[in-house]
Scaffold this active site. Structure first.
Site, PDB file in Angstrom:
ATOM      1  N   ASP A 319      -1.324  70.919  43.425  1.00  0.00           N
ATOM      2  CA  ASP A 319      -1.192  70.782  42.702  1.00  0.00           C
ATOM      3  C   ASP A 319      -0.002  70.222  42.598  1.00  0.00           C
ATOM      4  OD1 ASP A 319      -3.670  70.268  41.108  1.00  0.00           O
ATOM      5  OD2 ASP A 319      -3.186  71.694  41.157  1.00  0.00           O
ATOM      6  N   ASP A 356      16.247  70.560  19.633  1.00  0.00           N
ATOM      7  CA  ASP A 356      14.761  70.448  20.488  1.00  0.00           C
ATOM      8  C   ASP A 356      14.592  71.763  21.635  1.00  0.00           C
ATOM      9  OD1 ASP A 356      12.387  69.600  22.316  1.00  0.00           O
ATOM     10  OD2 ASP A 356      13.293  68.037  22.458  1.00  0.00           O
ATOM     11  N   PHE A 388       8.530  66.725  18.383  1.00  0.00           N
ATOM     12  CA  PHE A 388       7.031  66.144  18.946  1.00  0.00           C
ATOM     13  C   PHE A 388       6.152  65.944  18.171  1.00  0.00           C
ATOM     14  CE2 PHE A 388       4.736  64.740  22.796  1.00  0.00           C
ATOM     15  CZ  PHE A 388       5.278  63.579  22.594  1.00  0.00           C
ATOM     16  N   GLU A 391       1.100  62.248  17.485  1.00  0.00           N
ATOM     17  CA  GLU A 391       0.737  60.481  17.298  1.00  0.00           C
ATOM     18  C   GLU A 391       1.872  59.851  17.108  1.00  0.00           C
ATOM     19  OE1 GLU A 391       0.099  63.183  15.458  1.00  0.00           O
ATOM     20  OE2 GLU A 391      -1.472  63.473  16.220  1.00  0.00           O
ATOM     21  N   THR A 392       3.688  60.392  17.203  1.00  0.00           N
ATOM     22  CA  THR A 392       4.519  59.519  17.437  1.00  0.00           C
ATOM     23  C   THR A 392       4.593  58.897  17.763  1.00  0.00           C
ATOM     24  OG1 THR A 392       6.092  61.295  16.150  1.00  0.00           O
ATOM     25  CG2 THR A 392       5.366  60.436  14.599  1.00  0.00           C
ATOM     26  N   ARG A 393       5.070  60.250  19.526  1.00  0.00           N
ATOM     27  CA  ARG A 393       5.512  60.525  20.666  1.00  0.00           C
ATOM     28  C   ARG A 393       7.415  60.351  20.721  1.00  0.00           C
ATOM     29  NH1 ARG A 393       2.656  56.245  24.286  1.00  0.00           N
ATOM     30  NH2 ARG A 393       3.483  57.351  26.207  1.00  0.00           N
ATOM     31  N   SER A 395      10.741  61.926  18.688  1.00  0.00           N
ATOM     32  CA  SER A 395      11.448  63.694  18.625  1.00  0.00           C
ATOM     33  C   SER A 395      13.013  63.609  17.749  1.00  0.00           C
ATOM     34  CB  SER A 395      11.500  64.996  18.622  1.00  0.00           C
ATOM     35  OG  SER A 395      12.005  65.078  20.210  1.00  0.00           O
ATOM     36  N   ASP A 534     -10.602  73.855  37.283  1.00  0.00           N
ATOM     37  CA  ASP A 534     -10.714  74.492  38.806  1.00  0.00           C
ATOM     38  C   ASP A 534     -11.403  75.110  39.683  1.00  0.00           C
ATOM     39  OD1 ASP A 534      -7.793  72.895  38.925  1.00  0.00           O
ATOM     40  OD2 ASP A 534      -7.019  74.277  38.226  1.00  0.00           O
TER      41      ASP A 534
END
Length: 692
Positions: A319, A356, A388, A391-393, A395, A534
């Site tokens: 990964d 943040d 954040f 819905e708004t994406r 902050s 996985d």
């Protein structure tokens, strides 16, 4: 000034105590192994190792013959008892090697058992009543409440709450980990402790089936089964032993025809020198020690087969997030748009990030401070933080003077600025595309109706990954990176990290397809994982390494579990597997090469009296026939304990191609296996010659 000295002295005393305890434990293991080497003389135990069982039978025969009158005038009375004692010690040394390897595993099991204390659990009944019961009475699907300071009574999954859990008893890592309901971090292990908050768990194992129980069973060797490679090699060695046994049994027929007889003790000595006793005595120890090395690396292998398979791996599926990269997108640079300056972008980016607490937000503050860009922290702290949301994406922060500062996804911030009546600079999308093509994530910084610039977030490749992948490439192992990123970002990360191939926009089912495609080409595949999604791929892979922090489904599907939950450890596991196979191959080569020198010692000694021309084969110029036989037997016995450290530790391993490894091992252990016994037997003969 004195306090640091005191601290250092205390640290020194702690280290000295640990060293002293380790030495004491090693002495105890050696003492136990010496006792076990005698106990293993039981024929029921010895028959599991056919080669050493033949040596034990030889000991019994020569020991009995030492009390019977000899019919050979050339063989003195003490010869039979001497041969029998040498054969006895040969078997004891082989048993000691196996017991020593087992003892190290049992020492680890004892430390694990200490974590299994008498624990009581608060079980929630169907009517809501809470009843306290012993952990040994818990059954699968029982619901238990675990509070701060309490031990988790058995393996389970969190169904309610969030808590910090101390897993040091299992992983050795002192830092607590967060466990919460849902997601890939809901699995908890019995014997670990809740250090904060409270969680409700559902038990996932019955008594005797827990994670710790499995670990104890594995490291004690109770669950250890011989691997296919080990069985195949054992079959070859047993076949060689049977062939040489037939040769030795029929030899008196030919010697009688030539007009002379060979003493039975000499025939037994010949047989023991012909059969591959060195590798026969160390084979089990090599396998057990290989499992032990993996366990010491904090990886739990469900079988020796998994460790061997790791050594034969051709392809590794990795990964991107958390394995190749750190998984936290960090501020890499700032790109102003229009006529704005980098100082203005940095100022407003920092103000939007003061409150943040996400890794991205903290990285913006660190970047701005590193670039010495000034901003008003108090202004941000007095404002209202806008977190954040999916819905708004976006902050940001609403300042007290009404100013609104935002950072977020390109499309979301552009739409927000337009709603404020602002205009969009022409180079915003151009610079956003540039960041995406570079493998980064663009965040737009805006204040009210004005866009100032972009933050270039970059998921940084872990240091040294390119070098490690180059080592794997030298070993003939292909690396494939799986990521949910778009092809442009995936290609950039793959190029920077140095992986051979990548799969972009990868879904869990795509991993299975990649694994099957490689297996269809005859390749052995390894992969890591931690989530329930996985589990199918972990089960499909030849080597599946699950993270201990992952779900129960992932751990049950895998054949290895990393207690440290470090996905990059799959690379080290492959190295340990290769070291195990190389050690077995090298010592087998050394053992068979040894026989060449022993032939030149014992065969001339047997036939010189009847066939004087055989003296030409006595190239070592050994003192006498009896001395030659005893010297060969003594070397045959002594070489086993001398090779125990190598069998336990494994031979030095360097990443290189299979052909290069084969050439290197043939030179060191093939040629060395011929030269060493010539020197060893000659030295022993010089000493033995002084007494006979």
């Amino acid at each position: 000034m004195m306090r640091p000295v005191v601290v250092k002295e205390k640290q020194i005393h702690v280290v000295e105590d640990e060293v002293r305890q380790a030495k004491t434990m090693d002495r105890d293991i050696v003492k136990h192994a010496m006792k076990q080497s005698v106990a293993k003389l039981n024929p029921k135990v010895m028959i599991k190792n056919p080669i050493m069982f033949v040596v034990e039978i030889g000991f019994v025969i020569t020991f009995i013959l030492s009390f019977l009158p000899s019919h050979s005038s050339s063989i003195p009375g003490w010869f039979n008892i001497t041969v029998s004692l040498i054969l006895l010690f040969t078997v004891l040394f082989a048993n000691f090697a196996e017991a020593l390897a087992e003892g190290r595993g049992k020492a680890q099991a004892d430390s694990l058992k200490q974590s299994k204390k008498d624990v009581f659990a608060n079980v929630v009944k169907e009517n809501g009543e809470i009843v306290q019961v012993s952990a040994t009475d818990l059954r699968k699907d029982d619901v238990v409440i675990v509070k701060q300071g309490e031990m988790i009574p058995s393996d389970g999954e969190v169904i309610k709450g969030l808590a910090s859990v101390d897993e040091s008893a299992i992983t050795g890592e002192s830092a607590p980990v967060i466990k919460e309901a849902g997601g890939d971090f809901c699995s908890v292990t019995g014997g670990t402790m809740v250090v904060s908050d409270e969680i409700t768990i559902v038990i996932t194992s019955n008594p005797g089936e827990s994670f710790i129980d499995k670990m104890i069973s594995l490291v004690e060797g109770a669950a250890r089964q011989k691997t296919p490679n080990e069985i195949a090699l054992n079959t070859v060695l047993t076949s060689l032993t049977l062939i040489f046994l037939i040769v030795v049994v029929t030899l008196p027929i030919f010697t009688n025809y030539l007009g002379f007889q060979i003493d039975t003790a000499v025939l037994v000595a010949l047989l023991v020198c012909l059969i591959p006793t060195t590798i026969g005595g160390l084979l089990s120890a090599i396998g057990i020690a290989g499992m032990d090395r993996v366990t010491k690396f904090n990886v739990l292998a469900m079988s020796g087969k998994a460790v061997e398979a790791a050594g034969d791996i051709n392809t590794i599926i990795l990964d991107k997030t958390g394995t190749i990269t750190f998984g936290n997108r960090m501020a890499h640079t700032l790109l102003p748009v229009g006529n704005e300056t980098i100082e203005q972008v940095g100022k407003w980016a920092a103000i939007s990030s003061v409150l943040d607490e996400t890794p991205e937000g903290r990285s913006v503050i660190e970047y701005v401070q590193a670039k010495s860009i000034s901003y008003n922290r108090e202004l941000a702290e007095q404002g209202e933080f806008i977190p954040f949301k999916a819905e708004t994406r976006m902050s940001g922060v609403d300042l007290q003077d009404g100013t609104k500062v935002r950072k977020g996804a390109v499309g979301s911030v552009i739409e927000w600025v337009r709603s404020q009546g602002g205009t969009i600079p022409k180079d915003v999308n151009q610079k956003a595309d540039f960041i995406s093509k570079e493998g980064g994530t663009p965040l737009v910084v805006a204040v009210d109706n004005r866009i100032y610039g972009l933050i270039y977030l970059k998921d940084t490749v872990k240091p040294g990954m390119r070098e490690r992948f180059e080592q794997l490439r030298q070993m003939g192992i292909k690396t494939v990176m799986c990521t949910g990123d778009n092809p442009l970002t995936a290609a950039t990360i793959a190029k920077e990290a140095g992986v051979d191939e990548f799969v972009a926009e990868c879904k869990p089912e795509d991993k299975i397809a990649v694994i099957k495609a490689e297996q269809d080409k005859g390749k052995l595949v390894a992969m890591t994982g931690d989530g329930t999604n996985d589990a199918p791929a972990l089960a499909q892979a030849d080597v599946g390494l699950a993270m201990n922090s992952g779900t129960t489904a992932a751990k049950e599907a895998a054949n290895m579990i990393d207690l440290d939950s470090n996905p990059t450890k799959i690379i080290e596991v492959v190295g340990i597997g290769k070291q195990l196979l190389m050690t077995r191959g090298a010592l087998t080569t050394f053992s068979i090469a040894n026989d060449i020198a022993k032939y030149f010692a014992i065969i001339p000694a047997m036939f010189t009296l009847a066939i004087p021309q055989m003296e030409a084969l006595n190239i070592m110029k050994l003192t006498s026939p009896l001395s030659a036989i005893l010297s060969a037997l003594l070397f045959n016995a002594v070489i086993i304990p001398l090779l125990i450290p190598l069998a336990m530790k494994g031979i030095a391993y360097k990443p290189m191609s299979s052909n290069a490894l084969l050439g290197r091992n043939l030179l060191i252990y093939g040629l060395g296996g011929v030269i060493v016994p010539f020197i060893g037997i000659k030295i022993i003969d010089m000493i033995v010659g002084l007494f006979i």
